[in-house]
Design a protein around this motif. Sequence first.
Motif, mmCIF file in Angstrom:
data_model
loop_
_atom_site.group_PDB
_atom_site.id
_atom_site.type_symbol
_atom_site.label_atom_id
_atom_site.label_comp_id
_atom_site.label_asym_id
_atom_site.label_seq_id
_atom_site.Cartn_x
_atom_site.Cartn_y
_atom_site.Cartn_z
ATOM 1 N N ASP A 6 0.854 -1.180 0.000
ATOM 2 C CA ASP A 6 0.000 0.000 0.000
ATOM 3 C C ASP A 6 0.894 1.235 0.000
ATOM 4 O O ASP A 6 1.899 1.285 0.716
ATOM 5 N N THR A 30 0.853 5.205 0.816
ATOM 6 C CA THR A 30 0.077 6.257 1.468
ATOM 7 C C THR A 30 0.196 7.547 0.662
ATOM 8 O O THR A 30 1.130 7.701 -0.133
ATOM 9 N N THR A 55 4.682 6.838 1.733
ATOM 10 C CA THR A 55 5.205 5.678 2.450
ATOM 11 C C THR A 55 4.678 4.416 1.787
ATOM 12 O O THR A 55 3.472 4.291 1.556
#
Length: 141
Positions: A34, A36, A40
């Motif tokens: 994932d 962000t 990140t």
Amino acid sequence: MHPLPDRATDLRAPVGDTRPQPPVTGQDAQMTVDVTPGGTVVVSGEIDRATASQLHQSLIAALHAHPEGVTLDLAAVTFCDCVGLRAFLAARHQHLDGGRCPLTLGPVSPRMTRLLQLTGTGELFAPPKTGPVRGRTGQRQ
């Protein structure tokens, strides 16, 4: 001289298979990546031959979206083999900017910490050192 007694019959078989099992690979392997909004890249699960290309593609996409730099959150990585490590190194190599790497390490799981220490690659993802520049005599400049 007397032969030693045969004690093999006295040994009990283990209740279950206690040998370490190899990590699950292929379609059953589990990894999530994932990114962000702040840049990140959060990786969790197992990074191996079956998942490394997905990781590499995600890292390249994140670096294109965040050219100023990406932080790797590897706190939830449970396994990483040499192919997984190569995915990090290849993404780093593709985006070196004058010796500066836009990939830096954030939280890292104990297994990833050990892999990075054993291979000496953790320093490649270290944030740039800041502080006073010292000359050859050790004095501040």
